[in-house]
Write an enzyme that holds these catalytic residues in place. Structure first.
Site, PDB file in Angstrom:
ATOM      1  N   CYS A 425       0.817  -1.214   0.000  1.00  0.00           N
ATOM      2  CA  CYS A 425       0.000   0.000   0.000  1.00  0.00           C
ATOM      3  C   CYS A 425       0.849   1.262   0.000  1.00  0.00           C
ATOM      4  O   CYS A 425       0.514   2.257  -0.663  1.00  0.00           O
ATOM      5  CB  CYS A 425      -0.949   0.002   1.197  1.00  0.00           C
ATOM      6  SG  CYS A 425      -0.130  -0.011   2.812  1.00  0.00           S
ATOM      7  N   HIS A 469      -1.990   0.865   7.164  1.00  0.00           N
ATOM      8  CA  HIS A 469      -2.366   1.166   5.781  1.00  0.00           C
ATOM      9  C   HIS A 469      -1.986   2.602   5.448  1.00  0.00           C
ATOM     10  O   HIS A 469      -1.849   3.451   6.335  1.00  0.00           O
ATOM     11  CB  HIS A 469      -3.870   0.961   5.607  1.00  0.00           C
ATOM     12  CG  HIS A 469      -4.322   0.914   4.184  1.00  0.00           C
ATOM     13  ND1 HIS A 469      -3.775   0.063   3.261  1.00  0.00           N
ATOM     14  CD2 HIS A 469      -5.277   1.624   3.521  1.00  0.00           C
ATOM     15  CE1 HIS A 469      -4.378   0.222   2.099  1.00  0.00           C
ATOM     16  NE2 HIS A 469      -5.287   1.175   2.231  1.00  0.00           N
ATOM     17  N   ASP A 485      -7.904   5.481  -2.727  1.00  0.00           N
ATOM     18  CA  ASP A 485      -7.119   4.352  -2.233  1.00  0.00           C
ATOM     19  C   ASP A 485      -6.771   3.439  -3.400  1.00  0.00           C
ATOM     20  O   ASP A 485      -7.600   2.630  -3.846  1.00  0.00           O
ATOM     21  CB  ASP A 485      -7.899   3.575  -1.168  1.00  0.00           C
ATOM     22  CG  ASP A 485      -7.025   2.544  -0.464  1.00  0.00           C
ATOM     23  OD1 ASP A 485      -5.864   2.382  -0.870  1.00  0.00           O
ATOM     24  OD2 ASP A 485      -7.511   1.911   0.494  1.00  0.00           O
TER      25      ASP A 485
END
Length: 687
Positions: A425, A469, A485
């Site tokens: 991520c 994250h 995202d």
């Protein structure tokens, strides 16, 4: 010429080491090892090994295989350990280093433990070590471990004082259990009702040891490393409906400055003066739009919250950008409360300084990424269209989400987007922010946690470190900061089902954590046991460790009369007084019961009462023989029976005839009664 020492004495003869009872010493060593366990992750590895080695040395001395070191040898050992300590701390001084030095002192004490006095010193030092452990570990398992260590100490103390008593070990455990049962009600009542005031000062417990958790900067590999940890980050209980997985974005930090490959905060965290300790922010029933967070210590002052939240407890405040901060570092577990679902209202425009801040990029590098941004922006002059096409690219082209990304150096974003196409991520969030800024769209990175699994019973969510994250926020005119995202486009399973499902094919989930129960979450029994244990610990943290001032007042305000601090003080004082009075009464009754049960004690009491009636006082701590001599001086005619009575009483209790057969005891009792009657007759004759 022979000196005064005598012919058989040598001036330099070594004095023998007094032997402590082996079982008592063994229990003391076991307690020491047990009390070291809660500090294993804070102490340098050499220190507990050295301390256990010194304790083992003392045990070998007891077995006769070694001797205790002399003064100079002990000094050398101390010098080596303190030198190693100074090298280890490297000039820093924290609570951890102070605790380490204390452990060194305890370890060194073993090699000079010779006498029962030294045993007592170690006993009290180790009891203090148990208290020090609570500075760092307050979980239920660690509390039970500390409690077991103290029990071992008490058993060793009992054996030290009565080493030859048959069944001393079992008797010791029975006495400890009896004491525990008797004192537990008083302890519980004092825990509930004794006023729990916050201190007037604050001593930070933030130490120099590393803590698992989010950092205030992000290099692409950082979060993937954090994802290999199953430690808890925090737990959350909701008063209403629990948000669905794709809405569980727990915001912590905003990173808006790119320095090479590292993203940082352009404005460092403002300095906060240490506030008073206030770890019990969540009190009362949760409202339908409120949630409680019980966060593990991080040593940092940032809290984690959902977007659109507002502070509902006094120990946390909003610092802007939907971010929340504590008034002191989270050096212990902290509980705070927030409400969510608040609308931010119409967004204002960015200032020119903010516009420059959120478009900042290095002057060169990653030329292919810059070219891609220019091309997409020409095709999509509208920022929303640019974002849609970028996410479509991530969704449709062969990009992969992995915990095993290849090493990328130099123009790392170019390598990620055009060559490797494999990342975590943090990689994709950094690349997306770079693309947006290169296209003239203000953007920033948000780091925190995403997701969370339901605890046992579904009463709360557990957010672990592998839920860490990073995502992106882009500024759109009229809409404000919009969450983007890229991970949700590349690996939607990561957002909807969690990390384990997202990387199931490559088998990288907790691959280096063989002992973590979460690694084996697909085994129903292990998962059930892990969640049950977590629930027990959660309740322990909330209602025992977290039972502080506001929580106490909230609980007691529900009692009739709406108790406050004054009522608590009166009740606590009365409770202590009642406990002392009850203990005194029970002790007196027990003594009376012993007198009534022992026929010889009854006869002795009758003798004392007889003497008092005739004006002969029985002195405190006086032996029967001393009493008989005073009777002889006061009434010479009663001297013979009084002395015979005292001698018979002494023989029964101290010579050992009291341990004979019941027939012998009956004869002794009859003889004492006769002597008592003879003494009474002579005293009455005198009067």
């Amino acid at each position: 010429m022979m000196g005064s020492r005598g012919p058989d004495k040598k001036p330099n003869a070594r004095r023998p080491v007094p032997q402590l009872p082996g079982r008592a010493l063994l229990w003391l060593i076991a307690a020491f090892v047990l009390l070291l366990v809660p500090q294993w992750d804070r102490l340098p590895l050499w220190l507990p090994l050295a301390c256990v080695g010194l304790a083992g040395w003392r045990w070998l001395v007891h077995l006769g295989r070694l001797r205790l070191p002399g003064r100079w040898f002990r000094g050398g050992i101390m010098l080596v350990m303190i030198s190693a300590y100074l090298v280890t701390i490297n000039g820093g001084f924290t609570v951890d280093t102070a605790a380490s030095f204390f452990v060194i002192a305890v370890g060194l004490k073993w090699i000079e433990t010779r006498t029962p006095r030294d045993f007592y010193v170690l006993f009290f030092i180790l009891t203090y070590l148990a208290a020090v452990n609570f500075l760092f570990e307050q979980g239920m398992i660690w509390t039970l471990l500390n409690f077991a260590g103290v029990m071992f100490l008490l058993i060793g103390l009992q054996i030290l004082n009565a080493p030859d008593v048959p069944n001393a070990l079992m008797g010791g455990w029975r006495r400890l259990l009896g004491m525990f049962v008797k004192t537990l009600p008083i302890v519980v009542l004092l825990f509930l009702f004794f006023p729990r005031l916050a201190p007037l000062w604050s001593v930070p417990l933030v130490s120099g040891s590393a803590k698992t958790g989010m950092s205030d900067s992000m290099t692409p590999g950082d979060i993937s490393n954090l994802a290999q940890s199953s430690e808890r980050a925090f737990r959350v209980a909701f008063g209403g409906t629990v948000p669905i997985p794709r809405d569980r974005y727990w915001r912590g930090l905003v990173l808006d400055q790119l320095d090479g490959n590292t993203w940082r905060q352009s404005r460092p965290e403002p300095y906060q003066r240490l506030g008073r300790v206030m770890n019990d922010g969540g009190v009362g029933e949760l409202g339908p739009s409120e949630y409680d967070v019980l966060m593990e210590p991080t040593g940092q002052n940032w809290a984690f919250a959902l977007k659109g939240s507002a502070a509902a407890s006094a120990n946390v405040y909003e610092s802007g950008d939907d971010l929340f901060r504590f008034r002191r570092p989270a050096d212990t577990p902290v509980r705070y409360r927030l409400s969510y679902g608040h609308s931010a209202g119409a967004p204002g425009a960015l200032t020119s300084a903010e516009f420059r801040q959120f478009l900042q990029l290095p002057s060169g590098g990653n030329l292919r990424t810059r070219a891609l941004a220019d091309r997409l922006r020409r095709e999509n002059p509208d920022a929303a269209g640019f974002i849609d096409q970028l996410l479509t690219r991530f969704r449709e082209e062969p990009y992969f989400y992995t915990l095993r990304p290849p090493k990328m150096t130099g123009d790392s974003i170019d390598q990620l987007l055009f060559d490797a196409r494999r990342g975590f991520c943090a990689h994709y969030a950094g690349a997306t922010t770079f693309l947006l800024r290169a296209a003239g769209i203000p953007a920033r990175i948000v780091t925190g946690y995403q997701g969370g699994e339901a605890g046992a019973g579904g009463d709360y969510l557990i957010i672990r470190q592998y839920d860490a994250h990073a995502w992106v926020e882009a500024w759109l005119p009229g809409q404000g900061w919009l969450r983007i995202d890229p991970t949700a486009a590349i690996a939607p399973d990561r957002i909807e089902m969690g990390l384990q499902q997202a990387v199931a094919d490559e088998g990288s989930f907790l691959e280096n954590s063989w002992t973590s129960p979460q690694r084996y979450g697909d085994v129903a029994l292990i998962r059930w046991a892990s969640l049950q244990l977590d629930k027990i610990n959660y309740q322990w943290q909330r209602w025992v460790v977290g039972y502080q001032g506001q929580t106490q007042l909230d609980l007691l305000s529900r009692l009739p009369g709406h108790w406050g601090l004054k009522e608590l003080g009166y009740f606590s004082a009365g409770l202590v007084a009642a406990g002392l009075l009850l203990a005194g009464v029970l002790s007196a009754l027990r003594q009376r019961a012993l007198v009534i049960k022992d026929p010889f004690a009854r006869i002795t009491e009758q003798w004392h009462q007889l003497l008092l009636r005739h004006g002969i006082e029985v002195m405190e701590g006086e032996t029967p023989r001393e009493t008989a001599e005073r009777v002889a001086r006061a009434v010479p005619a009663a001297a013979a029976p009084a002395r015979s009575f005292a001698r018979a009483l002494y023989n029964h209790y101290y010579v050992g005839s009291g341990g004979g057969e019941s027939g012998d005891q009956a004869k002794e009792r009859d003889r004492l009664k006769r002597l008592l009657r003879a003494t009474r007759k002579q005293l009455n004759t005198k009067n």
